[in-house]
Enzyme design. Sequence first.
Site, PDB file in Angstrom:
ATOM      1  N   HIS A  79      -1.872  -0.879   4.220  1.00  0.00           N
ATOM      2  CA  HIS A  79      -2.341  -0.924   2.541  1.00  0.00           C
ATOM      3  C   HIS A  79      -1.544  -1.803   2.164  1.00  0.00           C
ATOM      4  O   HIS A  79      -2.640  -2.445   1.846  1.00  0.00           O
ATOM      5  CB  HIS A  79      -1.970   0.423   1.440  1.00  0.00           C
ATOM      6  CG  HIS A  79      -2.534   0.652   0.501  1.00  0.00           C
ATOM      7  ND1 HIS A  79      -2.592  -0.230  -0.206  1.00  0.00           N
ATOM      8  CD2 HIS A  79      -3.661   1.529   0.295  1.00  0.00           C
ATOM      9  CE1 HIS A  79      -3.506  -0.001  -1.216  1.00  0.00           C
ATOM     10  NE2 HIS A  79      -4.184   1.455  -0.977  1.00  0.00           N
ATOM     11  N   GLU A  80      -0.799  -2.529   2.502  1.00  0.00           N
ATOM     12  CA  GLU A  80       0.202  -3.782   2.010  1.00  0.00           C
ATOM     13  C   GLU A  80      -0.190  -4.987   2.191  1.00  0.00           C
ATOM     14  O   GLU A  80      -1.290  -5.665   1.571  1.00  0.00           O
ATOM     15  CB  GLU A  80       1.717  -3.684   1.966  1.00  0.00           C
ATOM     16  CG  GLU A  80       2.548  -2.826   0.945  1.00  0.00           C
ATOM     17  CD  GLU A  80       2.040  -2.775  -0.248  1.00  0.00           C
ATOM     18  OE1 GLU A  80       2.121  -4.077  -0.809  1.00  0.00           O
ATOM     19  OE2 GLU A  80       2.283  -2.130  -1.011  1.00  0.00           O
ATOM     20  N   THR A  81      -0.771  -5.354   3.613  1.00  0.00           N
ATOM     21  CA  THR A  81      -1.311  -6.124   4.123  1.00  0.00           C
ATOM     22  C   THR A  81      -2.518  -5.787   5.609  1.00  0.00           C
ATOM     23  O   THR A  81      -1.982  -7.628   6.495  1.00  0.00           O
ATOM     24  CB  THR A  81       0.207  -7.326   4.401  1.00  0.00           C
ATOM     25  OG1 THR A  81       0.845  -6.382   5.491  1.00  0.00           O
ATOM     26  CG2 THR A  81       0.927  -7.690   3.896  1.00  0.00           C
TER      27      THR A  81
END
Length: 344
Positions: free
Chosen positions: A134-136
Amino acid sequence: MRQSIMRLTLLGILASLAAACSSVPSAAQDLPFDSYLQILIARARAEGVSEPTIRRMTYDLTPNQRVITLDRGQPGTPSSSGTFPRVQSYLDQHVDAARIGGGRRNLQALGPLAARIEARYGVPAPIVVAIWGHETNYGSYTGDFDLARSLATLAWEGRRRELFATEFVDLLKIADLGVDRGTLKGSWAGAFGNPQFLPSIYLRLAQDGDGDGHRDIWNSRADTLASIANYFRDAGWRPGQPWGVQATVPGGFNWNAVESPMNSPVCGRVHERHSRWKTVREWRALGVQPQVYLDDSVMASLFQPDGPGTRAWLLTANYRVILEYNCSNYYAMSVGLLADEIAR
Protein backbone atom coordinates in the site's frame (compact mmCIF):
# COMPACT_ATOMS: atom_id res chain seq x y z
CA MET A 1 36.83 33.77 36.56
CA ARG A 2 37.23 32.77 32.94
CA GLN A 3 35.10 29.65 33.47
CA SER A 4 32.41 31.80 35.11
CA ILE A 5 32.38 34.13 32.12
CA MET A 6 32.15 31.16 29.75
CA ARG A 7 29.21 29.74 31.70
CA LEU A 8 27.44 33.09 31.63
CA THR A 9 28.08 33.39 27.91
CA LEU A 10 26.72 29.91 27.30
CA LEU A 11 23.66 30.65 29.42
CA GLY A 12 23.13 33.81 27.42
CA ILE A 13 23.28 31.94 24.13
CA LEU A 14 20.83 29.30 25.36
CA ALA A 15 18.49 31.98 26.68
CA SER A 16 18.57 33.77 23.35
CA LEU A 17 17.88 30.54 21.50
CA ALA A 18 14.97 29.71 23.81
CA ALA A 19 13.55 33.18 23.32
CA ALA A 20 13.87 32.89 19.56
CA CYS A 21 12.14 29.50 19.55
CA SER A 22 9.34 30.71 21.80
CA SER A 23 8.76 33.73 19.59
CA VAL A 24 8.50 31.74 16.36
CA PRO A 25 5.23 32.85 14.74
CA SER A 26 2.49 30.36 13.91
CA ALA A 27 2.19 31.42 10.28
CA ALA A 28 4.91 31.04 7.68
CA GLN A 29 4.65 34.55 6.30
CA ASP A 30 5.45 36.08 9.71
CA LEU A 31 9.10 35.01 9.50
CA PRO A 32 11.40 34.69 6.46
CA PHE A 33 12.25 31.09 5.62
CA ASP A 34 16.01 31.65 5.97
CA SER A 35 15.52 33.09 9.45
CA TYR A 36 13.38 30.18 10.57
CA LEU A 37 15.85 27.71 9.07
CA GLN A 38 18.53 29.12 11.39
CA ILE A 39 16.33 28.22 14.35
CA LEU A 40 16.05 24.66 13.06
CA ILE A 41 19.81 24.52 12.52
CA ALA A 42 20.45 25.76 16.05
CA ARG A 43 18.16 23.06 17.41
CA ALA A 44 19.92 20.37 15.38
CA ARG A 45 23.30 21.60 16.57
CA ALA A 46 22.09 21.59 20.19
CA GLU A 47 20.92 17.97 19.75
CA GLY A 48 24.34 16.84 18.57
CA VAL A 49 24.20 16.93 14.77
CA SER A 50 27.66 17.57 13.32
CA GLU A 51 28.54 20.72 11.40
CA PRO A 52 29.44 18.88 8.15
CA THR A 53 26.04 17.17 8.16
CA ILE A 54 24.24 20.44 8.86
CA ARG A 55 26.04 22.12 5.95
CA ARG A 56 25.40 19.40 3.38
CA MET A 57 21.73 19.06 4.36
CA THR A 58 20.81 22.76 4.57
CA TYR A 59 23.13 24.86 2.39
CA ASP A 60 20.67 25.19 -0.51
CA LEU A 61 17.25 24.87 1.14
CA THR A 62 14.35 27.00 -0.09
CA PRO A 63 10.63 26.67 0.66
CA ASN A 64 8.68 24.30 -1.57
CA GLN A 65 5.29 25.78 -2.46
CA ARG A 66 4.12 22.47 -3.90
CA VAL A 67 4.54 20.89 -0.46
CA ILE A 68 2.47 23.64 1.18
CA THR A 69 -0.29 23.21 -1.42
CA LEU A 70 -0.39 19.45 -0.87
CA ASP A 71 -0.45 19.84 2.91
CA ARG A 72 -3.46 22.15 2.73
CA GLY A 73 -5.45 19.89 0.41
CA GLN A 74 -5.69 16.58 2.23
CA PRO A 75 -8.52 14.22 1.08
CA GLY A 76 -10.82 12.06 3.18
CA THR A 77 -12.67 14.81 5.02
CA PRO A 78 -16.46 14.93 5.04
CA SER A 79 -18.24 17.14 2.54
CA SER A 80 -20.16 20.25 3.53
CA SER A 81 -23.24 18.04 3.91
CA GLY A 82 -21.43 15.93 6.52
CA THR A 83 -21.15 12.81 4.34
CA PHE A 84 -17.96 10.86 3.70
CA PRO A 85 -16.71 9.51 0.36
CA ARG A 86 -17.62 5.84 -0.09
CA VAL A 87 -15.09 3.40 1.30
CA GLN A 88 -15.91 0.89 -1.43
CA SER A 89 -14.78 3.33 -4.13
CA TYR A 90 -11.41 3.61 -2.40
CA LEU A 91 -11.14 -0.17 -1.99
CA ASP A 92 -11.85 -0.71 -5.68
CA GLN A 93 -8.74 1.34 -6.49
CA HIS A 94 -6.39 0.08 -3.78
CA VAL A 95 -7.30 -3.59 -3.37
CA ASP A 96 -7.09 -4.40 -7.05
CA ALA A 97 -5.83 -7.44 -8.95
CA ALA A 98 -2.38 -5.96 -9.60
CA ARG A 99 -1.72 -5.16 -5.96
CA ILE A 100 -3.10 -8.51 -4.79
CA GLY A 101 -0.99 -10.39 -7.31
CA GLY A 102 2.11 -8.42 -6.39
CA GLY A 103 1.53 -9.13 -2.73
CA ARG A 104 1.18 -12.87 -3.30
CA ARG A 105 4.36 -12.99 -5.37
CA ASN A 106 6.33 -11.03 -2.80
CA LEU A 107 5.02 -13.14 0.07
CA GLN A 108 6.03 -16.32 -1.73
CA ALA A 109 9.48 -14.87 -2.51
CA LEU A 110 10.13 -14.28 1.18
CA GLY A 111 10.38 -18.01 1.81
CA PRO A 112 11.57 -18.74 5.38
CA LEU A 113 11.94 -15.02 6.11
CA ALA A 114 8.15 -14.71 6.41
CA ALA A 115 8.02 -17.29 9.19
CA ARG A 116 10.99 -15.72 10.98
CA ILE A 117 9.33 -12.30 10.99
CA GLU A 118 6.08 -13.74 12.33
CA ALA A 119 7.92 -15.68 15.03
CA ARG A 120 9.99 -12.70 16.18
CA TYR A 121 7.39 -9.93 16.05
CA GLY A 122 4.07 -11.75 16.29
CA VAL A 123 2.66 -9.98 13.23
CA PRO A 124 1.33 -11.97 10.24
CA ALA A 125 3.51 -11.67 7.15
CA PRO A 126 0.51 -10.84 4.88
CA ILE A 127 -0.24 -7.75 7.00
CA VAL A 128 3.39 -6.64 6.77
CA VAL A 129 3.47 -7.22 3.01
CA ALA A 130 0.15 -5.38 2.60
CA ILE A 131 1.60 -2.29 4.29
CA TRP A 132 4.59 -2.45 1.94
CA GLY A 133 2.27 -2.82 -1.04
CA HIS A 134 0.00 0.00 0.00
CA GLU A 135 2.78 2.43 0.89
CA THR A 136 5.10 2.05 -2.09
CA ASN A 137 3.61 -0.64 -4.38
CA TYR A 138 6.23 -3.09 -3.09
CA GLY A 139 9.06 -0.60 -3.42
CA SER A 140 8.37 0.55 -6.97
CA TYR A 141 7.82 4.16 -5.91
CA THR A 142 9.14 5.68 -2.70
CA GLY A 143 8.90 9.38 -3.55
CA ASP A 144 11.31 11.92 -5.02
CA PHE A 145 10.86 14.97 -2.79
CA ASP A 146 14.05 16.17 -1.10
CA LEU A 147 13.20 15.37 2.51
CA ALA A 148 15.23 18.16 4.05
CA ARG A 149 13.47 20.73 1.89
CA SER A 150 10.00 19.24 2.47
CA LEU A 151 10.34 18.99 6.25
CA ALA A 152 11.87 22.45 6.59
CA THR A 153 9.00 23.83 4.49
CA LEU A 154 6.33 22.09 6.57
CA ALA A 155 7.90 23.28 9.82
CA TRP A 156 8.13 26.83 8.48
CA GLU A 157 4.55 26.76 7.20
CA GLY A 158 3.44 26.30 10.79
CA ARG A 159 0.26 24.23 10.55
CA ARG A 160 1.98 21.37 12.41
CA ARG A 161 5.18 23.17 13.30
CA GLU A 162 6.49 21.20 16.27
CA LEU A 163 5.85 17.86 14.55
CA PHE A 164 7.80 18.77 11.44
CA ALA A 165 10.53 20.68 13.26
CA THR A 166 11.23 17.52 15.22
CA GLU A 167 11.16 15.39 12.07
CA PHE A 168 13.57 17.78 10.34
CA VAL A 169 16.09 17.51 13.17
CA ASP A 170 15.68 13.72 13.26
CA LEU A 171 16.32 13.60 9.52
CA LEU A 172 19.63 15.37 10.10
CA LYS A 173 20.44 12.79 12.78
CA ILE A 174 19.89 10.03 10.20
CA ALA A 175 22.15 11.86 7.77
CA ASP A 176 24.71 12.08 10.57
CA LEU A 177 24.71 8.26 10.69
CA GLY A 178 26.19 8.30 7.18
CA VAL A 179 23.10 8.22 4.96
CA ASP A 180 23.72 10.48 1.97
CA ARG A 181 21.28 13.22 1.00
CA GLY A 182 20.55 11.60 -2.35
CA THR A 183 19.09 8.62 -0.52
CA LEU A 184 16.97 10.83 1.73
CA LYS A 185 14.13 11.38 -0.69
CA GLY A 186 10.51 10.48 -0.16
CA SER A 187 6.97 11.81 0.05
CA TRP A 188 6.07 15.47 0.26
CA ALA A 189 5.13 14.89 3.93
CA GLY A 190 8.56 13.55 4.89
CA ALA A 191 8.04 9.77 4.80
CA PHE A 192 10.68 7.66 3.08
CA GLY A 193 11.94 4.22 2.19
CA ASN A 194 9.91 1.10 1.43
CA PRO A 195 7.74 1.42 4.57
CA GLN A 196 7.47 5.23 4.32
CA PHE A 197 8.69 5.91 7.84
CA LEU A 198 9.06 9.40 9.21
CA PRO A 199 12.58 10.14 10.51
CA SER A 200 11.56 9.82 14.18
CA ILE A 201 10.06 6.39 13.48
CA TYR A 202 13.18 5.27 11.65
CA LEU A 203 15.39 6.25 14.57
CA ARG A 204 13.16 4.49 17.08
CA LEU A 205 11.86 1.39 15.32
CA ALA A 206 13.75 0.55 12.11
CA GLN A 207 15.34 -2.92 12.24
CA ASP A 208 18.36 -4.70 10.82
CA GLY A 209 16.47 -7.70 9.48
CA ASP A 210 19.33 -9.30 7.53
CA GLY A 211 22.02 -8.88 10.18
CA ASP A 212 24.45 -6.81 8.12
CA GLY A 213 24.71 -4.03 10.69
CA HIS A 214 22.60 -1.52 8.75
CA ARG A 215 18.92 -0.57 8.91
CA ASP A 216 18.45 -0.27 5.17
CA ILE A 217 14.74 0.31 4.55
CA TRP A 218 15.56 1.56 1.03
CA ASN A 219 17.11 -1.55 -0.49
CA SER A 220 16.79 -4.50 1.92
CA ARG A 221 13.57 -6.49 1.85
CA ALA A 222 14.45 -8.11 5.19
CA ASP A 223 15.10 -4.76 6.88
CA THR A 224 11.94 -3.27 5.37
CA LEU A 225 9.58 -6.00 6.54
CA ALA A 226 11.21 -6.45 9.94
CA SER A 227 10.88 -2.70 10.49
CA ILE A 228 7.17 -2.69 9.60
CA ALA A 229 6.56 -5.69 11.86
CA ASN A 230 8.42 -4.00 14.70
CA TYR A 231 6.23 -0.92 14.25
CA PHE A 232 3.12 -3.06 14.60
CA ARG A 233 4.47 -4.89 17.63
CA ASP A 234 5.31 -1.58 19.27
CA ALA A 235 1.79 -0.31 18.55
CA GLY A 236 0.26 -3.28 20.36
CA TRP A 237 -0.58 -5.91 17.74
CA ARG A 238 -2.26 -8.91 19.35
CA PRO A 239 -0.94 -12.19 17.88
CA GLY A 240 -3.55 -14.70 16.80
CA GLN A 241 -6.32 -12.14 16.34
CA PRO A 242 -7.53 -10.83 12.95
CA TRP A 243 -7.83 -7.13 12.25
CA GLY A 244 -11.53 -7.66 11.66
CA VAL A 245 -14.05 -9.84 9.88
CA GLN A 246 -16.99 -9.16 7.64
CA ALA A 247 -20.33 -9.37 9.41
CA THR A 248 -24.02 -9.35 8.56
CA VAL A 249 -26.26 -6.73 10.14
CA PRO A 250 -30.00 -7.45 10.47
CA GLY A 251 -32.53 -5.22 8.76
CA GLY A 252 -33.83 -2.42 10.92
CA PHE A 253 -30.78 -2.57 13.18
CA ASN A 254 -30.84 0.18 15.81
CA TRP A 255 -27.55 2.00 15.27
CA ASN A 256 -28.39 4.64 17.85
CA ALA A 257 -28.29 1.97 20.56
CA VAL A 258 -24.66 1.10 19.79
CA GLU A 259 -23.31 4.57 19.06
CA SER A 260 -19.99 5.13 20.80
CA PRO A 261 -20.01 7.65 23.65
CA MET A 262 -16.26 8.23 23.32
CA ASN A 263 -14.80 11.42 21.89
CA SER A 264 -11.32 10.47 20.74
CA PRO A 265 -8.76 13.26 21.16
CA VAL A 266 -6.78 11.84 18.22
CA CYS A 267 -8.32 11.26 14.78
CA GLY A 268 -11.79 11.87 16.16
CA ARG A 269 -13.47 11.89 12.73
CA VAL A 270 -12.09 8.40 12.13
CA HIS A 271 -13.13 6.85 15.43
CA GLU A 272 -16.56 8.46 15.63
CA ARG A 273 -17.68 6.28 12.73
CA HIS A 274 -17.18 3.11 14.80
CA SER A 275 -19.72 1.72 17.24
CA ARG A 276 -19.12 1.17 20.93
CA TRP A 277 -17.06 -1.89 21.88
CA LYS A 278 -18.89 -5.13 22.64
CA THR A 279 -17.91 -8.77 22.87
CA VAL A 280 -18.65 -10.95 19.87
CA ARG A 281 -21.14 -12.77 22.10
CA GLU A 282 -22.99 -9.49 22.67
CA TRP A 283 -22.98 -8.70 18.95
CA ARG A 284 -24.45 -12.11 18.18
CA ALA A 285 -27.23 -11.46 20.69
CA LEU A 286 -28.06 -8.29 18.74
CA GLY A 287 -28.23 -10.24 15.48
CA VAL A 288 -24.83 -9.20 14.12
CA GLN A 289 -23.14 -12.32 12.79
CA PRO A 290 -19.41 -12.53 11.93
CA GLN A 291 -18.80 -14.35 8.66
CA VAL A 292 -15.44 -15.71 9.86
CA TYR A 293 -14.91 -17.31 13.24
CA LEU A 294 -14.20 -14.95 16.12
CA ASP A 295 -14.10 -16.14 19.71
CA ASP A 296 -17.12 -14.95 21.70
CA SER A 297 -14.86 -13.15 24.17
CA VAL A 298 -13.15 -10.92 21.58
CA MET A 299 -13.98 -7.23 21.88
CA ALA A 300 -15.04 -5.66 18.60
CA SER A 301 -16.51 -2.52 17.14
CA LEU A 302 -19.12 -2.53 14.35
CA PHE A 303 -18.38 -0.55 11.20
CA GLN A 304 -20.67 -0.16 8.18
CA PRO A 305 -19.06 2.80 6.42
CA ASP A 306 -21.23 3.04 3.32
CA GLY A 307 -24.60 2.80 5.05
CA PRO A 308 -27.44 0.26 5.38
CA GLY A 309 -27.39 -2.61 2.91
CA THR A 310 -23.64 -2.39 2.30
CA ARG A 311 -20.78 -4.43 3.72
CA ALA A 312 -20.13 -4.27 7.45
CA TRP A 313 -17.24 -5.45 9.61
CA LEU A 314 -16.52 -6.28 13.20
CA LEU A 315 -13.19 -4.59 13.93
CA THR A 316 -10.81 -5.80 16.64
CA ALA A 317 -8.10 -3.93 18.53
CA ASN A 318 -5.68 -4.87 15.74
CA TYR A 319 -7.59 -2.58 13.37
CA ARG A 320 -6.63 0.26 15.70
CA VAL A 321 -2.99 -0.80 15.27
CA ILE A 322 -3.30 -0.34 11.49
CA LEU A 323 -4.75 3.10 12.19
CA GLU A 324 -1.57 3.89 14.12
CA TYR A 325 0.30 3.59 10.82
CA ASN A 326 -2.10 5.94 9.06
CA CYS A 327 -5.18 7.23 10.85
CA SER A 328 -7.69 6.78 8.04
CA ASN A 329 -10.51 4.28 7.75
CA TYR A 330 -9.93 4.18 4.01
CA TYR A 331 -6.29 3.26 4.55
CA ALA A 332 -6.85 0.74 7.36
CA MET A 333 -9.68 -1.06 5.56
CA SER A 334 -7.66 -1.35 2.37
CA VAL A 335 -4.61 -2.71 4.21
CA GLY A 336 -6.67 -5.27 6.12
CA LEU A 337 -8.55 -6.48 3.07
CA LEU A 338 -5.40 -6.53 0.92
CA ALA A 339 -3.70 -8.68 3.57
CA ASP A 340 -6.66 -11.07 3.52
CA GLU A 341 -6.42 -11.41 -0.25
CA ILE A 342 -2.66 -11.89 -0.17
CA ALA A 343 -3.08 -14.70 2.38
CA ARG A 344 -5.63 -16.63 0.27
